[in-house]
Scaffold this active site. Structure first.
Site, PDB file in Angstrom:
ATOM      1  N   HIS A 208      49.402 110.729 -37.829  1.00 42.20           N
ATOM      2  CA  HIS A 208      48.060 110.223 -38.099  1.00 42.20           C
ATOM      3  C   HIS A 208      48.015 108.713 -38.319  1.00 42.20           C
ATOM      4  O   HIS A 208      46.991 108.080 -38.069  1.00 42.20           O
ATOM      5  CB  HIS A 208      47.440 110.983 -39.276  1.00 42.20           C
ATOM      6  N   ARG A 315      37.170 113.026 -37.117  1.00 40.51           N
ATOM      7  CA  ARG A 315      38.142 113.488 -38.126  1.00 40.51           C
ATOM      8  C   ARG A 315      37.581 113.173 -39.522  1.00 40.51           C
ATOM      9  O   ARG A 315      37.867 112.123 -40.086  1.00 40.51           O
ATOM     10  CB  ARG A 315      39.482 112.782 -37.930  1.00 40.51           C
ATOM     11  N   ARG A 351      34.503 117.638 -36.991  1.00 43.95           N
ATOM     12  CA  ARG A 351      35.551 118.560 -37.430  1.00 43.95           C
ATOM     13  C   ARG A 351      35.545 118.605 -38.953  1.00 43.95           C
ATOM     14  O   ARG A 351      35.535 117.550 -39.597  1.00 43.95           O
ATOM     15  CB  ARG A 351      36.919 118.094 -36.931  1.00 43.95           C
ATOM     16  N   GLU A 453      45.463 124.812 -32.169  1.00 44.37           N
ATOM     17  CA  GLU A 453      46.595 123.919 -32.414  1.00 44.37           C
ATOM     18  C   GLU A 453      47.758 124.660 -33.078  1.00 44.37           C
ATOM     19  O   GLU A 453      48.743 124.049 -33.468  1.00 44.37           O
ATOM     20  CB  GLU A 453      46.166 122.688 -33.228  1.00 44.37           C
ATOM     21  N   ASN A 476      48.419 117.735 -30.313  1.00 40.00           N
ATOM     22  CA  ASN A 476      49.386 117.098 -31.229  1.00 40.00           C
ATOM     23  C   ASN A 476      50.008 118.157 -32.132  1.00 40.00           C
ATOM     24  O   ASN A 476      51.227 118.295 -32.215  1.00 40.00           O
ATOM     25  CB  ASN A 476      48.697 116.055 -32.113  1.00 40.00           C
ATOM     26  N   ASP A 477      49.138 118.901 -32.805  1.00 36.68           N
ATOM     27  CA  ASP A 477      49.669 119.934 -33.694  1.00 36.68           C
ATOM     28  C   ASP A 477      50.230 121.104 -32.896  1.00 36.68           C
ATOM     29  O   ASP A 477      51.208 121.721 -33.311  1.00 36.68           O
ATOM     30  CB  ASP A 477      48.575 120.421 -34.658  1.00 36.68           C
ATOM     31  N   ARG A 487      55.547 115.914 -36.620  1.00 37.70           N
ATOM     32  CA  ARG A 487      55.126 114.778 -35.788  1.00 37.70           C
ATOM     33  C   ARG A 487      55.220 113.449 -36.515  1.00 37.70           C
ATOM     34  O   ARG A 487      55.096 112.391 -35.919  1.00 37.70           O
ATOM     35  CB  ARG A 487      53.715 115.008 -35.209  1.00 37.70           C
ATOM     36  N   CYS A 524      41.757 117.437 -27.046  1.00 36.00           N
ATOM     37  CA  CYS A 524      41.500 116.250 -27.858  1.00 36.00           C
ATOM     38  C   CYS A 524      42.767 115.700 -28.521  1.00 36.00           C
ATOM     39  O   CYS A 524      42.692 114.822 -29.364  1.00 36.00           O
ATOM     40  CB  CYS A 524      40.408 116.515 -28.889  1.00 36.00           C
TER      41      CYS A 524
END
Ligand code: PEP
Ligand code: MG
Length: 594
Positions: A208, A315, A351, A453, A476-477, A487, A524
């Site tokens: 992040h 986010r 989200r 995810e 990503n997740d 990550r 995304c």
């Protein structure tokens, strides 16, 4: 002789190169500003004479909060076994004693008042002085007390740093921040107009902090092991995000080469902005939706400037960072209303907070135990369902903001259909409460979507989609959980690979589920913003991408050069692979062939 010494004095430092994980398409040249992180990222700046009383007050408040915290901890020891409780009580008493008129506190106040230092810097100096003094002591017991001093120092520091500070605005313009670690919250405070780049020892390019840096358009290389000891304040540094390299004290030729690169990139960016108002349409007429991922209201302007057709991922957890308590419904409503209104009719996908027990602001009403592994613990929708009051406040704010434009609600980290059903119940309850209170008049509830995810969620995408209106794949997740790779951990970042066949299979399963149900699906994760991935994603049937705004024009350019037939054939060939290197080769070949 004279000449020799002159030559020695003037001889430049030797160029050194370090490797890390870079944020692609980002390059910067600047002077190092090292953030010494003995006690975390300790901000250092001078306070004016008139601000000294305020700074002293801020420090004393932090001490008072630390005292209260210790008292609370002591109260909790009653639930422990006798011996543990006794040991702990002694330790807490010792710490509490250090928080009343000790040499440490007086020393810190003196540094604030006499040296005009901010409280954090004043504290760090005193703790280090005391620690150095202790090191000389031969007695092992006393020497071990140094840890207590450091612990108490950290406790006050944590309190101090909860108060938002504008530390990064005091750093000389054009600096490259070099730190052991930067939290996404720290990064969010940075002003891209004054900070030229970031280098950290910890963190990966898909974490992040990296996402925040990308969104702020700050070039960065993360996870550069042990760089802090090799860099001094003021060193010239090149941040080579494309190749994940940091070049310290570059020689003349290297410096010139990078200056040319930066200039060429600026020219290219200017050309790309011309694509702003053109559609992302392939050569054979397939239209791809291009949306932006944003974190804060300030990002809206750039999203619109980059030509985003909507916000594919807001986010909201960033609204909860850099503050000591959670934002109120009104705070959230105002921010969301601003975003929705500024997007003037373009859809905004909000989200719900993806917080975890390690970054959720704690308060009287919100208490969670820290998870030993927050990434697998009470995070995202799981936390929302556990902290329902907090969740309902956010849903109220979202529903109220939804009156001002087109909005969608997206749930992070869904892993079971029960979670979605539970959220739907809560959403209906909040909606009817707002109607009763006359805060909203419409019967319409915004579409609800689930992020895919977690591998388990991808495998049951067919069932999840029956419960929701749309899906968003968070690669990503999804990569992190499929490959069991943190990550944010630079030690395994070389293994983080969204092109791994297992990840691609899960993406494919999710896309097919969405296509079968004729419901929208988007990607995304960070791969959506990388033009090299565009042929694969379009070939797999993706028609909606959401990415950090600055990447929008490049991805659009790549899509406009594509034909879906060859892209689909290549994507199918890629899906047949079992070796990720072969996947990479097939994709590289395809991209080289344009
Ligand atoms: C993802 O996981 O891919 C995603 C888009 O969410 P975040 O990066 O915020 O975890
Ligand atoms: Mg995610």
């Amino acid at each position: 002789m004279k000449n020799n010494s002159l030559t020695r004095k003037q001889s430049p430092k030797r160029q050194k190169v370090f490797k890390g994980s870079g944020i692609s398409m980002s390059t910067a040249i600047g002077k190092a500003h090292v953030i010494n992180s003995g006690l975390g990222q300790v901000p250092k700046y001078h306070v004016s004479d008139t601000d000294v009383p305020n700074e002293l007050k801020r420090f004393r408040n932090a001490v008072a909060k630390a005292q209260k915290q210790l008292a609370r901890l002591k109260a909790k020891t009653s639930s422990l076994t006798d011996t543990t409780a006794e040991e702990l009580e002694l330790l807490l008493d010792a710490h509490a004693a250090m928080l009343v008129s000790t040499r440490m506190l007086l020393g810190i106040e003196k540094n604030i008042a006499k040296l005009n230092l901010n409280a954090e810097a004043a504290l760090e100096i005193v703790v280090e002085e005391i620690a150095r003094g202790f090191e000389k002591v031969k007695d092992a017991y006393l020497a071990a007390r140094v840890q207590d001093i450091k612990d108490v120092g950290s406790r006050i520091l944590r309190q101090l740093m909860k108060t938002p500070y504008q530390v990064y605005s005091k750093i000389p313009k054009g600096s490259i921040i070099v730190a052991q670690e930067l939290s996404p919250a720290d990064t969010a405070l940075m002003d891209p107009a004054s900070i030229a780049g970031l280098i950290t020892e910890q963190g990966g390019s898909d974490g992040h902090t990296a996402i925040m840096a990308r969104s702020l358009n700050i070039p960065a290389v993360l996870g550069v092991t042990k760089i802090l000891s090799k860099i001094s304040d003021g060193d010239t540094i090149i941040v080579d995000g494309d190749n994940g390299r940091v070049i310290v004290s570059p020689d003349h030729d290297t410096l010139e080469e990078f200056k040319r690169k930066i200039e060429a990139r600026r020219r290219l960016n200017r050309q790309l902005t011309r694509l702003r108002s053109l559609p992302a349409i392939t050569q054979d007429g397939v239209l791809v939706g291009m949306q932006a991922n944003i974190e804060l209201a300030r990002d809206v302007e750039e999203a619109i400037h980059a030509g985003a057709e909507g916000i594919g991922l807001l986010r909201t957890e960033f609204m909860f960072l850099n503050r000591s308590s959670a934002p109120t419904e009104e705070d959230q409503y105002q921010t969301l209303k601003t975003i929705v209104t500024e997007m003037s009719g373009r859809p905004v996908t909000i989200r719900t907070f993806d917080l975890s027990t390690d970054n959720l602001p704690q308060s009287k009403n919100i208490r969670t135990n820290k998870s030993s592994n927050p990434l697998l613990g009470l995070r995202a929708v799981r936390l929302s369902l556990r902290q329902q009051r907090l969740f309902e406040i956010q849903l109220s704010a979202i529903l109220r903001a939804s009156i001002h434009g087109e909005t969608r609600i997206l749930l992070p980290m869904v892993s079971s259909i029960h979670q979605v059903r539970e959220v739907k119940k809560i959403l209906r309850r909040v909606h009817s409460r707002l109607q009763k209170q006359d805060k909203i008049s419409t019967d319409k509830v915004p579409p609800l979507g689930a992020m895919i995810e977690v591998p388990g969620a991808a495998l049951i995408a067919d069932s999840i989609i029956q419960e929701v209106d749309f899906l968003a794949i968070g690669t990503n997740d999804l990569t992190m959980y499929t490959l069991a790779i943190d990550r944010e951990d630079e030690q395994v970042s070389h293994l983080f690979n969204p092109l791994h066949p297992a990840v691609l299979q899960l993406i494919q399963i999710t896309l097919q589920a969405a296509h079968r149900s004729k419901k929208p699906v988007s990607i995304c994760g960070e791969i959506a913003g990388d033009p090299r991935f565009a042929p694969l994603l379009i070939g797999l049937g993706v028609r909606e991408l959401s990415m950090t705004s600055q990447n929008l024009p490049r991805v659009k350019q790549r899509i406009r050069a594509l034909k879906t037939g060859p892209a689909t054939r290549r994507a199918m060939a890629i899906l047949d692979q079992t070796d990720e290197d072969q996947v990479q080769r097939l994709l590289d070949d395809f991209n080289d062939g344009i």
